[in-house]
Design a protein around this motif. Sequence first.
Motif, PDB file in Angstrom:
ATOM      1  N   VAL A   8      20.822  36.146  28.264  1.00 16.66           N
ATOM      2  CA  VAL A   8      21.749  36.711  29.251  1.00 16.66           C
ATOM      3  C   VAL A   8      21.636  38.228  29.176  1.00 16.66           C
ATOM      4  O   VAL A   8      21.720  38.815  28.088  1.00 16.66           O
ATOM      5  N   VAL A   9      21.404  38.848  30.329  1.00 13.48           N
ATOM      6  CA  VAL A   9      21.330  40.306  30.419  1.00 13.48           C
ATOM      7  C   VAL A   9      22.635  40.800  31.040  1.00 13.48           C
ATOM      8  O   VAL A   9      22.961  40.445  32.174  1.00 13.48           O
ATOM      9  N   PHE A  10      23.370  41.593  30.271  1.00 12.53           N
ATOM     10  CA  PHE A  10      24.674  42.097  30.701  1.00 12.53           C
ATOM     11  C   PHE A  10      24.600  43.588  31.046  1.00 12.53           C
ATOM     12  O   PHE A  10      24.054  44.383  30.276  1.00 12.53           O
ATOM     13  N   ASP A  11      25.187  43.955  32.164  1.00 12.24           N
ATOM     14  CA  ASP A  11      25.481  45.358  32.406  1.00 12.24           C
ATOM     15  C   ASP A  11      26.518  45.813  31.372  1.00 12.24           C
ATOM     16  O   ASP A  11      27.193  44.990  30.743  1.00 12.24           O
ATOM     17  N   MET A  12      26.654  47.114  31.209  1.00 12.66           N
ATOM     18  CA  MET A  12      27.619  47.639  30.237  1.00 12.66           C
ATOM     19  C   MET A  12      28.955  48.016  30.898  1.00 12.66           C
ATOM     20  O   MET A  12      29.862  47.210  30.946  1.00 12.66           O
ATOM     21  N   ALA A  13      29.067  49.246  31.420  1.00 10.12           N
ATOM     22  CA  ALA A  13      30.354  49.712  31.951  1.00 10.12           C
ATOM     23  C   ALA A  13      30.852  48.818  33.073  1.00 10.12           C
ATOM     24  O   ALA A  13      30.138  48.548  34.042  1.00 10.12           O
ATOM     25  N   GLY A  14      32.080  48.331  32.926  1.00  5.31           N
ATOM     26  CA  GLY A  14      32.683  47.468  33.935  1.00  5.31           C
ATOM     27  C   GLY A  14      32.416  45.996  33.719  1.00  5.31           C
ATOM     28  O   GLY A  14      33.113  45.149  34.278  1.00  5.31           O
ATOM     29  N   THR A  15      31.401  45.681  32.918  1.00  7.27           N
ATOM     30  CA  THR A  15      31.038  44.283  32.671  1.00  7.27           C
ATOM     31  C   THR A  15      31.365  43.881  31.242  1.00  7.27           C
ATOM     32  O   THR A  15      32.157  42.965  31.014  1.00  7.27           O
ATOM     33  N   THR A  16      30.767  44.559  30.277  1.00 12.72           N
ATOM     34  CA  THR A  16      31.056  44.277  28.862  1.00 12.72           C
ATOM     35  C   THR A  16      31.858  45.399  28.217  1.00 12.72           C
ATOM     36  O   THR A  16      32.402  45.208  27.124  1.00 12.72           O
ATOM     37  N   VAL A  17      31.923  46.548  28.871  1.00 12.03           N
ATOM     38  CA  VAL A  17      32.639  47.709  28.330  1.00 12.03           C
ATOM     39  C   VAL A  17      33.705  48.154  29.316  1.00 12.03           C
ATOM     40  O   VAL A  17      33.433  48.320  30.505  1.00 12.03           O
ATOM     41  N   THR A 197      35.446  42.664  37.123  1.00 13.67           N
ATOM     42  CA  THR A 197      36.180  43.535  36.207  1.00 13.67           C
ATOM     43  C   THR A 197      35.784  45.009  36.308  1.00 13.67           C
ATOM     44  O   THR A 197      36.279  45.829  35.535  1.00 13.67           O
ATOM     45  N   GLY A 198      34.893  45.351  37.252  1.00 15.81           N
ATOM     46  CA  GLY A 198      34.374  46.712  37.257  1.00 15.81           C
ATOM     47  C   GLY A 198      34.347  47.389  38.607  1.00 15.81           C
ATOM     48  O   GLY A 198      35.343  47.426  39.336  1.00 15.81           O
ATOM     49  N   ALA A 199      33.163  47.892  38.976  1.00 18.87           N
ATOM     50  CA  ALA A 199      33.029  48.846  40.075  1.00 18.87           C
ATOM     51  C   ALA A 199      33.311  48.260  41.451  1.00 18.87           C
ATOM     52  O   ALA A 199      33.940  48.912  42.280  1.00 18.87           O
ATOM     53  N   HIS A 200      32.827  47.051  41.722  1.00 15.00           N
ATOM     54  CA  HIS A 200      32.871  46.532  43.083  1.00 15.00           C
ATOM     55  C   HIS A 200      33.870  45.399  43.248  1.00 15.00           C
ATOM     56  O   HIS A 200      34.105  44.616  42.326  1.00 15.00           O
ATOM     57  N   THR A 201      34.437  45.325  44.430  1.00 12.20           N
ATOM     58  CA  THR A 201      35.418  44.298  44.758  1.00 12.20           C
ATOM     59  C   THR A 201      34.719  42.943  44.929  1.00 12.20           C
ATOM     60  O   THR A 201      33.496  42.890  45.123  1.00 12.20           O
ATOM     61  N   PRO A 202      35.482  41.847  44.903  1.00 18.58           N
ATOM     62  CA  PRO A 202      34.867  40.541  45.159  1.00 18.58           C
ATOM     63  C   PRO A 202      34.113  40.498  46.486  1.00 18.58           C
ATOM     64  O   PRO A 202      33.033  39.919  46.574  1.00 18.58           O
ATOM     65  N   GLY A 203      34.667  41.129  47.518  1.00 22.15           N
ATOM     66  CA  GLY A 203      33.994  41.152  48.815  1.00 22.15           C
ATOM     67  C   GLY A 203      32.680  41.900  48.772  1.00 22.15           C
ATOM     68  O   GLY A 203      31.683  41.467  49.366  1.00 22.15           O
TER      69      GLY A 203
END
Length: 227
Positions: A8-17, A197-203
């Motif tokens: 699994v490749v995770f983004d950092m800020a907003g995803t895991t941080v 949990t981060g930068a972009h909205t569900p839409g």
Amino acid sequence: MSRTIKMVVFDMAGTTVNENNIVYKTLQKAINEAGYNFTLDEVLAEGAGKEKLQAIKSILKTYAGNTDTELADRIYSNFSVQLTEAYQTAKLLPQPNAADLFSALKERNIFRVLNTGYSRPVAQSIIDILDWKEGTEYDQLVTATDVSGGRPEPDMILFAADKFGIKPAEIIKVGDSIIDIEEGKNAGSALSIGITTGAHTPGQLQSANPDHIIDNLMELLPIIDRY
């Protein structure tokens, strides 16, 4: 248990941080100090997930029609100084359940890779603040400065896949921005998943046609186990 997902490749800020958008607030400040008045929403919409010099260029071009590379370079230099200062006092936390998910993936013998549009020094400073250790919380860090092509190009994912001998079809990408989802798709990942949990909205995330949208990192486990 999944037999086909091996990484699994995770983004950092907003995803895991959870860093409360400090990077994009600092980016907004640096750009606006050059004579603009962009909102944080505009900066997030156009810049989230990208290598940060490219993010500046995209924001200037999209909202101001400005393609002056020297201006972008000056803003980036100012941004880099301000970000270093901001991180000295920033309160950084793992996103909820990040530690539990990392542990569960390790138990399943699934590699955990962190990737980011940050430079390696910035990304490493975040990891150090969180006291995450390679081999414990994560297995590899890949940053925008480690490869030639930034998101949405698949270079970071393919770099990690090559290191561990994993096929793209055995990888899941998880991120909080449109460009994360596009990166996963361009790499040929088994699944490209957005998280809210981060930068972009569900839409906004949905506009990139992700395979799933989740609200919490632990929602990833049943998806993996069903795959």
